[in-house]
Write a protein that holds these residues in place. Sequence first.
Motif: not given
Lengths: 301, 425
Positions: B176-186, B363-364, B368-369
């Motif tokens: 939720s902290k990230l901005s990825v459009k499409d996440i999959r798990f295999v 700085k990031m 820990t983001l």
Amino acid sequence: MDQYRINHLKELEAESIYVIREVAAQFENPVMLFSGGKDSIVMFHLARKAFWPGKVPFPLMHIDTGHNFPEALEYRDRIMEETGTKCIVALVQDSIDQGRVVEEKGVNASRNKLQTVTLLDAIENHKFDAAMGGGRRDEEKARAKERFFSHRDEFGQWDPKNQRPELWNIFNGRKNMGEHFRVFPISNWTEMDVWQYIYMEQIDLPSLYFTHKREVFNRDGVWLAKLPFMQLKDTEKVETLDVRCRTIGDVTCTGLTLSTANTLEDIIHEVASTRTTERGGRADDKRSESAMEDRKREGYF
Amino acid sequence: MSGKESGYLDMELLRFTTAGSVDDGKSTLIGRLLYDSKAIFEDQMEAIERVSERSGHEEVNLALLTDGLRSEREQGITIDVAYRYFATPKRKFIIADTPGHIQYTRNMVTGASTANVALILVDARHGVLEQTLRHAYIASLLQIPHVIFCINKMDLVDYSQETFEKIKSDIDAVSSKLSVKDIRFVPISALKGDNVVDRSEVMDWYDGPTLMYLLENIHISSDINHDDFRFPVQYVIRPQSAEWPDYRGYAGRIASGAIKVGDEVGVLPSGFTSKVKSIDMMEESLEVGFAPQSVSITLEDEIDISRGDMLIKRNNGSEPKNSQDIEAMVCWFNERKLMPRGKYVIKHTSSDARCMVTDIQYKMNINTLEKNEEDKEVGMNDIARIKIRSTKPLFFDSYSRNRITGSLILVDEATNETVAAGMII
């Protein structure tokens, strides 16, 4: 959005043309290396596309070991004439005569390694600041780590551990006096891509790539051409067989493939079913585990 | 055989990056993809068998396929990005194989910059680690449209569905902290081959696609921005020959969007407007040109346009920003630290300018983001948000909207080295 789709060959083509134009824009005096082999033929074809309807705005250069297939030289001269392109020929024989290099001795003697000196001397003499080559990352494992824009120090050397990061399609060709770049526009192509592209574009090739009868002999499992400057061991027998070239380089280290492939379609089928790499026939790579890396560090193609 | 029959004229190109350390089984996974798609040749296999034997490995070490440099083989680690190639009848794949260790963040960023898909390996025994988060953050920072988490070594956790679901929900919580459009798990076992190319027979509780199915079928053609026509002029073609006395073509690669013959285009920075006369690719004249094609565009009017200028289409609402002030997230690449108020060369599309870093905002902490606004020393592998002022206006979009017109690099004038990659906010 499927109307905006292009196939993988068109995408590779677009990328390579972009790189070639970037070289023409970023460097003052670039050159394109041309061996008469399929990779440099494709690269030259892409250069012509990149600047059409203008002429290719840089010369070509052939590093000539003197150990050529005559068909490759005929092809080179014909293409240069047809396209009105200038091709500089730098002779390894000149480097030998000038004492810059010493010819290897013995039956396995090859001028392949000597080319590096001739190439670096020619780059220096002509003050070229970028030399484009047809190297591909799939050819060999040291090449897999090569950049599109590969920086060379004042001695022409490659430092693989200190390469510039290369992101997106932004290429950094900045350098100091005396340094130069090697640029590899077809880095991302595989052998199969090259053949498919030649087929798609119907590019003219030297006849050597198609099957022909030739006098050959077998050395360490590799078929080599019997040409006047080849030294044979007593045990090596000359036979006449149906062969073709999978790569074209210096005759002393270019293995031939037993093949009856007569058309581009045949060749694509053959490449698709073959189980050895094209460099598997190259005696120069068999010298050691890191033969290519060592040669590249010194300034090889 | 025609091109159509053999299928290859319909093949699409997919670039993916792999992140993970040797321990995650990344090399084994790549080895398996290459091996199962027959991209490893006999002589390559023999060569690594020879070396494996010599260095005392019991099994053939597939990592040797990807470790190309002598120092990497000697140390048994991957230092630099290695590019690998394989193809299936549907797609040609380019793998940017990057080392996963924190000190190689810059290599991960490099590999991610051109990727359509990121594969992030997670060891099922260990679950989500700091490095998992780091890899996911970099994928998100570089706006890789699709991220596939490969939960590997399922064979070592008895192929447990519970373990897989736990890892999945842990990742969902941070994503939720990230901005990825499409996440999959295999759930996979690279070693045994489960769900890599062939469907696992043991994990019958998993009804999703195999990794190879995803790689072959993930929809990527809409990842390119097809809305905003952006054409950075790379080179001007002027043959001035008897046959082409007046040809003046603006050569470049379409960064985004599409353009038709007859369309009205704006020219930056001059602000002039003209119409497209032709879109050329050698003898072939195109009716429509679109990203990522390399073309030469001629215009109806004679306007002075040179490298670094940009052609755009105005009628679809969005125009690039035209400014000397840029805010960006940067990843620092060099041992020489970022100099506050330091001067660099900025390279953006086909433009070069000098610039100054006017502010370091934070700085990031990529483990820990969290944002660090106290410590502003930006060194190798650090990621920071900075402000830049360039000596001339640049025409740019935000990186999240456009990966080409939203990206930049900084070059150190003293060494000519590329010291940073920037994603424009």
